[in-house]
Design a protein around this motif. Sequence first.
Motif, PDB file in Angstrom:
ATOM      1  N   ASP A   1       0.663  -1.390  -0.018  1.00 41.84           N
ATOM      2  CA  ASP A   1      -0.359   0.040   0.365  1.00 41.84           C
ATOM      3  C   ASP A   1       0.736   1.114  -0.391  1.00 41.84           C
ATOM      4  OD1 ASP A   1      -2.892   1.652   0.896  1.00 41.84           O
ATOM      5  OD2 ASP A   1      -2.071   2.185   2.195  1.00 41.84           O
ATOM      6  N   ARG A   2       2.033   1.025   0.717  1.00 41.61           N
ATOM      7  CA  ARG A   2       2.350   2.746   0.882  1.00 41.61           C
ATOM      8  C   ARG A   2       3.503   2.459  -0.481  1.00 41.61           C
ATOM      9  NH1 ARG A   2       0.605   5.812   3.207  1.00 41.61           N
ATOM     10  NH2 ARG A   2      -1.116   5.163   2.200  1.00 41.61           N
ATOM     11  N   ALA A   3       4.267   1.871  -1.272  1.00 46.19           N
ATOM     12  CA  ALA A   3       5.234   1.369  -2.824  1.00 46.19           C
ATOM     13  C   ALA A   3       3.800   2.334  -3.336  1.00 46.19           C
ATOM     14  CB  ALA A   3       4.848   0.158  -2.818  1.00 46.19           C
ATOM     15  N   SER A   4       2.946   2.034  -3.782  1.00 38.15           N
ATOM     16  CA  SER A   4       1.853   2.328  -4.223  1.00 38.15           C
ATOM     17  C   SER A   4       1.666   3.737  -4.140  1.00 38.15           C
ATOM     18  CB  SER A   4       0.593   1.405  -4.184  1.00 38.15           C
ATOM     19  OG  SER A   4       0.803   0.030  -5.157  1.00 38.15           O
ATOM     20  N   TRP A   5       1.508   4.524  -2.542  1.00 34.45           N
ATOM     21  CA  TRP A   5       0.937   5.142  -2.576  1.00 34.45           C
ATOM     22  C   TRP A   5       2.756   6.210  -2.410  1.00 34.45           C
ATOM     23  CZ3 TRP A   5       3.490   8.309   1.041  1.00 34.45           C
ATOM     24  CH2 TRP A   5       3.287  10.368   1.915  1.00 34.45           C
ATOM     25  N   MET A   6       3.522   6.255  -2.582  1.00 35.45           N
ATOM     26  CA  MET A   6       5.300   6.627  -2.778  1.00 35.45           C
ATOM     27  C   MET A   6       4.232   6.664  -4.127  1.00 35.45           C
ATOM     28  SD  MET A   6       7.776   5.864  -0.276  1.00 35.45           S
ATOM     29  CE  MET A   6       7.418   4.157  -1.151  1.00 35.45           C
ATOM     30  N   ALA A   7       4.227   5.573  -5.410  1.00 40.45           N
ATOM     31  CA  ALA A   7       4.375   5.933  -6.699  1.00 40.45           C
ATOM     32  C   ALA A   7       3.399   6.614  -7.250  1.00 40.45           C
ATOM     33  CB  ALA A   7       3.584   4.466  -7.227  1.00 40.45           C
TER      34      ALA A   7
END
Length: 136
Positions: free
Chosen positions: A41-47
């Motif tokens: 979720d955090r990786a997607s959020w950053m992307a």
Amino acid sequence: MHDEFLCHVTAYGVCDGRRIGVPLGTYRAPTLALALWWLRDRASWMAERLDPRPESEHIPPGALVPVADPVPDVPAVLRSWCGDPDQQELIADELAAGRLVRIAVSDDTTEYELLAESVDALRMQRTVPALIVPVG
């Protein structure tokens, strides 16, 4: 089996000649599945924040331009990692074994780090006696 996991997301850059870390989030996951979900979720959020969709209502027309060819595409790397079941299984195995997991990706100015570790493994490290070496 490790039951709880401490997860962190941090961005690192250079300011005034020093490496500076900016915390972007922390989560104490009660299960391995939730730790993996939070990291994705955090990786997607950053992307999404680094590379928003051009059709987004918040972005004025023409405000976004592609990055130059030699610049690493951090959002693409993060999205690819999120969608790779083999990578997710590898991360799960490492965390379940009590090992620290670090996923890091960089562009020309910033390093983005996702970090996770077992709370149980941290507790066990604290119970190991310190190595004391006499000096002199």
